[in-house]
Enzyme design. Structure first.
Site, mmCIF file in Angstrom:
data_model
loop_
_atom_site.group_PDB
_atom_site.id
_atom_site.type_symbol
_atom_site.label_atom_id
_atom_site.label_comp_id
_atom_site.label_asym_id
_atom_site.label_seq_id
_atom_site.Cartn_x
_atom_site.Cartn_y
_atom_site.Cartn_z
ATOM 1 N N HIS A 63 0.843 -1.198 0.000
ATOM 2 C CA HIS A 63 0.000 0.000 0.000
ATOM 3 C C HIS A 63 0.879 1.250 0.000
ATOM 4 C CE1 HIS A 63 -3.716 -2.218 1.877
ATOM 5 N NE2 HIS A 63 -3.331 -2.715 0.702
ATOM 6 N N GLU A 65 0.803 4.096 1.612
ATOM 7 C CA GLU A 65 1.212 4.689 2.894
ATOM 8 C C GLU A 65 2.294 3.860 3.572
ATOM 9 O OE1 GLU A 65 -1.841 3.664 1.870
ATOM 10 O OE2 GLU A 65 -3.379 4.546 3.142
ATOM 11 N N CYS A 93 -5.362 1.791 6.066
ATOM 12 C CA CYS A 93 -5.860 0.535 6.626
ATOM 13 C C CYS A 93 -5.071 0.184 7.882
ATOM 14 C CB CYS A 93 -5.738 -0.576 5.584
ATOM 15 S SG CYS A 93 -4.044 -1.150 5.323
ATOM 16 N N CYS A 96 -1.264 -0.087 7.193
ATOM 17 C CA CYS A 96 -0.614 1.205 6.968
ATOM 18 C C CYS A 96 -0.603 2.043 8.236
ATOM 19 C CB CYS A 96 -1.300 1.934 5.826
ATOM 20 S SG CYS A 96 -1.065 1.093 4.257
HETATM 21 ZN ZN LIG Z 1 -3.061 0.106 3.686
#
Ligand SMILES: [Zn+2]
Length: 172
Positions: A63, A65, A93, A96
């Site tokens: 991801h 981030e 999420c 992250c």
């Molecule tokens: Zn994430």
């Protein structure tokens, strides 16, 4: 939850960096990845680094981030990281948020909620979106992480970006 008492100047700065995070999401798509981007900005307002999604079932967890937070934690000292703000198009999420916490980043600003993303990704196996507010994760920590978001004025733009990408997984 928006913050109506947020000073206009800070909000304008937040919107500028969030728009760049959204652009990076578009750029990620041109590179064969999912539409997520993030930007790390110093306490003095300087862009320190940018991150893009590199995630897929085949490539593994990547991801925007978490990618950015890991890179930043290796490049910058703790004082810089704690003063920094990570801007991201969609609420981080659990993975992250955890990485942001462990990377010592002080503030997170997101455009659209994870819950709204989940409504668009549905059961798409490439993005089985969780339903957990990042504030809950940060509240469980032993050091504070400030959070601002969502930003309703960016919602149409981010929704359009994701509707275009996840249409195969949505029931429309
Ligand atoms: Zn994430």
């Amino acid at each position: 939850m928006t913050e109506p008492d947020q000073p206009d100047a800070q909000r304008a700065i937040d919107l500028k960096h969030l728009r760049r995070a959204i652009e990076l999401g578009d750029l990620a798509v041109t590179q064969g990845n999912h539409p997520f981007g993030s930007v790390l900005v110093s306490g003095a307002g300087e862009v320190l680094a940018e991150g893009m999604n590199s995630h897929s079932i085949d490539k593994g967890p990547g991801h925007a981030e978490a990618n950015l937070a890991r890179t930043a934690a290796r490049e910058f000292d703790i004082a810089t990281l704690r003063d920094a703000t990570l801007y991201t198009s969609v609420e981080p999420c659990s993975m992250c948020s955890g990485t942001i916490y462990w990377a010592e980043i002080g503030t997170v600003v997101f455009g659209m909620t994870e819950r709204l993303l989940g409504e668009m990704t549905g059961d798409d196996p490439e993005n089985p979106t969780q339903d957990l507010e990042c504030r809950q994760i940060f509240a469980s920590g032993r050091r504070p992480v400030d959070v601002r978001g969502p930003f309703p004025e960016l919602e149409d733009r981010i929704v359009a970006q994701h509707r275009a990408f996840w249409r195969s997984g949505a029931d429309e």
